[in-house]
Design a protein around this motif. Structure first.
Motif, short mmCIF file in Angstrom:
data_model
loop_
_atom_site.label_atom_id
_atom_site.label_comp_id
_atom_site.label_asym_id
_atom_site.label_seq_id
_atom_site.Cartn_x
_atom_site.Cartn_y
_atom_site.Cartn_z
N GLU A 55 -1.90 13.55 0.42
CA GLU A 55 -1.87 12.40 -0.43
C GLU A 55 -3.15 11.72 -0.62
O GLU A 55 -3.89 11.49 0.49
CB GLU A 55 -0.80 11.43 0.32
CG GLU A 55 -0.52 9.98 -0.25
CD GLU A 55 0.16 9.18 0.09
OE1 GLU A 55 1.50 8.77 -0.38
OE2 GLU A 55 -0.15 8.57 1.40
N ILE A 57 -5.18 8.63 -2.22
CA ILE A 57 -5.02 7.24 -2.72
C ILE A 57 -6.58 6.52 -3.06
O ILE A 57 -7.59 6.96 -2.25
CB ILE A 57 -4.51 6.35 -1.48
CG1 ILE A 57 -2.96 6.83 -1.33
CG2 ILE A 57 -4.53 4.78 -2.01
CD1 ILE A 57 -2.40 5.83 -0.05
N ASP A 58 -6.54 6.28 -4.27
CA ASP A 58 -7.77 5.50 -4.49
C ASP A 58 -7.91 4.01 -3.79
O ASP A 58 -7.34 3.25 -4.15
CB ASP A 58 -7.96 5.32 -6.14
CG ASP A 58 -8.24 6.64 -6.76
OD1 ASP A 58 -8.77 7.62 -6.23
OD2 ASP A 58 -7.53 7.05 -8.07
N GLU A 59 -8.86 4.03 -2.87
CA GLU A 59 -8.99 2.76 -2.14
C GLU A 59 -9.94 1.91 -2.91
O GLU A 59 -9.41 0.48 -2.82
CB GLU A 59 -9.50 2.87 -0.74
CG GLU A 59 -8.79 3.81 -0.07
CD GLU A 59 -7.43 3.58 0.43
OE1 GLU A 59 -7.07 2.27 0.49
OE2 GLU A 59 -6.51 4.39 0.74
N GLN A 64 -11.94 7.25 -1.69
CA GLN A 64 -10.55 7.95 -1.78
C GLN A 64 -10.19 8.29 -0.53
O GLN A 64 -10.94 9.01 0.04
CB GLN A 64 -10.59 9.16 -2.74
CG GLN A 64 -9.14 9.61 -3.44
CD GLN A 64 -9.27 10.78 -4.33
OE1 GLN A 64 -10.13 11.73 -4.18
NE2 GLN A 64 -8.76 10.47 -5.47
N THR A 77 -6.60 9.74 8.83
CA THR A 77 -6.94 9.50 7.48
C THR A 77 -8.49 10.00 7.34
O THR A 77 -9.34 9.75 8.11
CB THR A 77 -6.92 8.14 6.72
OG1 THR A 77 -5.45 7.86 6.91
CG2 THR A 77 -7.38 8.18 5.48
N HIS A 245 -5.87 4.18 8.08
CA HIS A 245 -5.56 3.53 6.93
C HIS A 245 -5.65 1.95 7.09
O HIS A 245 -4.82 1.08 6.49
CB HIS A 245 -4.15 4.09 6.31
CG HIS A 245 -4.52 4.33 4.77
ND1 HIS A 245 -3.91 5.27 4.26
CD2 HIS A 245 -5.19 3.79 4.00
CE1 HIS A 245 -4.09 5.45 2.97
NE2 HIS A 245 -5.01 4.44 2.56
#
Length: 272
Positions: A55, A57-59, A64, A77, A245
């Motif tokens: 997965e 995710i653009d943080e 990312q 992560t 995360h």
């Protein structure tokens, strides 16, 4: 010849006709052997199972996160940082497949990989070979590399600039070569510190903590935590990301210092 992967921690071992007798990483007191005993898989078996996916995710701009679903191994992560056109993978996850490689290559690939500590080495060689890039590991943790590779660069000293705006700092603590990544963003002045779990974000997100062993709840001595805090004092960073995360937002540098003070006070019997 199969490259066995420890199911508990995700560490990949060199090609062999037999599974390793044990996982060196899990046998050590900072990790653990699963109560059901040592278990192994391979990357090929994981890919063929159809169970796992990564997965993205653009943080924030230039950052990312990459996490395997469902969780595998330690469940950490990884982060892909892009700064001034240079793309760095911070820490590693065990699962990698063709889709992951293609998706990352479409965005610009990976120019280098840097690791915080041995618990996240996992399939780092698979990642480095897929993207034809080097791996940076502090030389103090050389003994924990289970799958050797010519792509691994063992750096020394207290800091290493990987690229403009991306600097590794050896803090020690959790492991002798335990490192963090300081990201000075060209786009603004709010720098970021990525810590793996050399520094861990607490449940109350304005605090962090420090441990020798997280699963076995062995604390670091006050002297080690004081050293970590002193090494970070010259660095400014508004945000901090750990390996699970969790994030500390502004001012994260002050949060680290006050957390170190509280930790030391607790160990010395002055907090309560």
């Amino acid at each position: 010849m199969e490259k066995s992967i420890c199911i508990t921690c995700g560490t990949q071992y060199p090609p062999s006709s037999q599974q390793p007798e044990c996982c060196v990483i899990c046998e050590e007191e900072r990790q653990y052997v699963h109560p059901d005993g040592q278990q192994w898989t391979t990357l090929e078996d994981m890919q063929l199972s159809g169970t796992y996916t990564n997965e993205f995710i653009d943080e924030q701009s230039g950052l990312q996160s990459i996490t395997t679903q469902p969780s595998f191994g330690i469940g950490q992560t990884a982060y892909l940082i892009e700064e001034r056109g240079f793309r760095l993978l911070w820490d590693c996850i065990a699962y990698i497949d063709e889709k992951t490689v293609n998706d990352i290559k479409e965005e610009g690939g990976i120019d280098a990989i840097a690791l915080s500590h041995p618990h996240y080495y996992t399939t780092q060689v698979e990642w480095a070979e897929a993207f034809e890039c080097p791996i940076y590991i502090h030389e103090d943790d050389r003994q924990w590399v289970q799958r050797p590779s010519d792509r691994i660069i063992f750096w020394s000293g207290e800091s290493l600039q990987i690229s403009e705006g991306l600097v590794l700092y050896r803090l020690g603590g959790h492991f002798d070569g335990g490192a963090v990544l300081h990201w000075s963003k060209q786009s603004d002045n709010d720098a970021v510190l990525l810590t793996g779990d050399i520094i861990q974000v607490a449940a109350a997100r304005e605090w962090v903590s420090f441990m020798y062993s997280y699963p076995n709840m062995i604390p670091l001595p006050a002297k080690a935590v004081k050293t970590i805090a002193e090494k970070l004092k010259p660095l400014a960073f508004g945000e901090l990301y750990n390996a699970f995360h969790r994030e500390v937002s502004g001012p994260a540098d002050a949060a680290v210092q006050k957390s170190a003070e509280r930790y030391i006070a607790a160990l010395e019997g002055r907090l309560f």
